[in-house]
Write an enzyme that holds these catalytic residues in place. Sequence first.
Site, mmCIF file in Angstrom:
data_model
loop_
_atom_site.group_PDB
_atom_site.id
_atom_site.type_symbol
_atom_site.label_atom_id
_atom_site.label_comp_id
_atom_site.label_asym_id
_atom_site.label_seq_id
_atom_site.Cartn_x
_atom_site.Cartn_y
_atom_site.Cartn_z
ATOM 1 N N GLU A 143 0.851 -1.778 -0.083
ATOM 2 C CA GLU A 143 0.348 0.037 -0.020
ATOM 3 C C GLU A 143 1.004 1.244 0.084
ATOM 4 O O GLU A 143 0.495 2.291 -0.819
ATOM 5 C CB GLU A 143 -1.141 0.078 1.336
ATOM 6 C CG GLU A 143 -1.834 -1.710 1.397
ATOM 7 C CD GLU A 143 -2.823 -1.113 -0.022
ATOM 8 O OE1 GLU A 143 -3.385 -0.306 -0.815
ATOM 9 O OE2 GLU A 143 -3.019 -1.773 -0.074
ATOM 10 N N GLU A 217 -0.186 -2.947 -10.202
ATOM 11 C CA GLU A 217 -0.602 -3.809 -9.262
ATOM 12 C C GLU A 217 1.106 -4.438 -8.989
ATOM 13 O O GLU A 217 1.899 -4.820 -8.174
ATOM 14 C CB GLU A 217 -1.400 -4.604 -9.424
ATOM 15 C CG GLU A 217 -2.588 -3.980 -8.861
ATOM 16 C CD GLU A 217 -2.937 -3.116 -7.741
ATOM 17 O OE1 GLU A 217 -2.253 -4.323 -6.718
ATOM 18 O OE2 GLU A 217 -3.313 -2.661 -6.975
#
Length: 317
Positions: A143, A217
Amino acid sequence: MLNLAQWHRNAWLNRLQSALLMAFMMALLALLGLLVWGEEGLSMLLLLAVVLLLLSPVVSPWLVLRLYRARPLHPAEVPALYDMLAEIARRAELPAVPTLCYVPSDLVNAFTVGGKRDAVIGVTDGLLRNLQWREIAGVLAHEISHIKNGDLRVMGLADLMSRLTRFLSLFGQLLLLFNLPLLWADQVQVNWWAVALLIFAPHIILLAQLGLSRTREFHADLNAALLTGDPEGLASALAKIEVGSRGLMDILFPGMNLPEPSWLRTHPPTVERIRRLLELRQQPARPVWQQVWEPGRPVWVRQATRGPRYHWSGLWY
């Protein structure tokens, strides 16, 4: 210790793929503006994009988190977790340590909102209870990598281009509809290749947007492994998150709810993400989670009171 040669190779490929996808989306948008409005359309399109960017509402991270009934976690409640977060943020050279928020859900998940100076990371009860320290470190590093790389801003720009493409496509098709009488009278000539592009452009740019999301990602996974020094920790966390997100139908019919082909997914397949992470293994080292972990300090002491629910945004929480 990481396999740095493999890390640099994957990082270069991710950056190249992101740049090519963004360039493709911009070129497609410019071509549509040229088809619909001519040469003057390019400057008008640029002006419209700037206006939309300026007028886009700035949504507070806390407003988003309120929708998920999240509440801030004070450092005194989870000191070891904040120590770990602070160390990862220091390695990522963030200007401020993100704030942690607790989401009362059994779902094993984490997400981030906000920018580099006001970032908030939401962690679910299911994640805190089901993951080990090294796995939590990997998820937090993932994150933080999104925050460091400005992925929210990048994907916001991609979403803006997607919306502009849909607008131009609809506008061009309406122009074609209004000119149907002239077409029947053979008073105008139509470039049917241009018409086909107007019709399919929104679908094409959506696929590019999905590809960009997958690439970001992969890059966040890569940077997370570098920040923690423990690619296996994130790989193990991804495997548990994958299992924790499955419902009864997924257990009976594996992969039933996943879009096919795989490039229609917003996130890459978990198996591929784990494979790329495990390629980075080299020599065992003392990762970040071992440097800040303190025995006897529980991560959380309260059990979630409800199961996963469906939110209007399309996310399970």
